[in-house]
Scaffold this active site. Sequence first.
Site, PDB file in Angstrom:
ATOM      1  N   GLY A 157       0.795  -1.221   0.000  1.00 11.70           N
ATOM      2  CA  GLY A 157       0.000   0.000   0.000  1.00 11.70           C
ATOM      3  C   GLY A 157       0.828   1.272   0.000  1.00 11.70           C
ATOM      4  N   ASN A 158       2.144   1.135   0.111  1.00 13.15           N
ATOM      5  CA  ASN A 158       3.016   2.299   0.107  1.00 13.15           C
ATOM      6  C   ASN A 158       3.374   2.630  -1.337  1.00 13.15           C
ATOM      7  OD1 ASN A 158       5.440   4.008   0.315  1.00 13.15           O
ATOM      8  ND2 ASN A 158       5.289   3.542   2.497  1.00 13.15           N
ATOM      9  N   ALA A 159       3.184   3.878  -1.712  1.00 17.00           N
ATOM     10  CA  ALA A 159       3.383   4.314  -3.109  1.00 17.00           C
ATOM     11  C   ALA A 159       4.814   4.768  -3.402  1.00 17.00           C
ATOM     12  CB  ALA A 159       2.399   5.438  -3.443  1.00 17.00           C
ATOM     13  N   SER A 174       4.506   8.834   1.427  1.00 17.66           N
ATOM     14  CA  SER A 174       4.130   7.857   0.409  1.00 17.66           C
ATOM     15  C   SER A 174       3.270   6.743   0.994  1.00 17.66           C
ATOM     16  CB  SER A 174       5.385   7.257  -0.233  1.00 17.66           C
ATOM     17  OG  SER A 174       6.171   6.587   0.731  1.00 17.66           O
TER      18      SER A 174
END
Length: 166
Positions: free
Chosen positions: A41-43, A142
């Site tokens: 889920g971290n961009a 992020s």
Amino acid sequence: MPAQRKAAFPPSVDANTRLLILGSLPGDASIRQGEYYAHRGNAFWSLIGDVLDEDLRSAPYAVRLKRLKARHVGLWDVIESAERPGSLDSSIRGAELRDLGLFVGRLPALRAVAFNGRTAAVHGRQQLGDRSGIALVDLPSSSGAYASLSREAKRHIWMTLRDYLA
């Protein structure tokens, strides 16, 4: 039950690092995998990939780090270790901070330090103050847990990092 003390990773930098991106402390998924920004889920890998105009998200982790170094981007965290149940920065207690002033002094090509999220910015700015010749850039986190901005809004702000890599 007391919170577990969690430790950060070694830096991923070299003498040619122009842009240093500092997070706060790796989350649980990252610690389990031994990789920066491992939570799906971290961009981070998509955002920095957009900055560099490369698809880093689909590359193996070792290749990602190699590509960042080739493009003069380094990674590290402002916190050496801390107690934290889970992965949220708001749960960090008893943080042991790194000596960022000494560290950035050893990076001769450094032009900018970017802080990935508010926690990194607060701790990093306290340590670095006003560094002549080094820009300090606050970025929206992020992390998927930071949902105040859309991915596109985050991307727009992250794209300003290109200025320090030209």
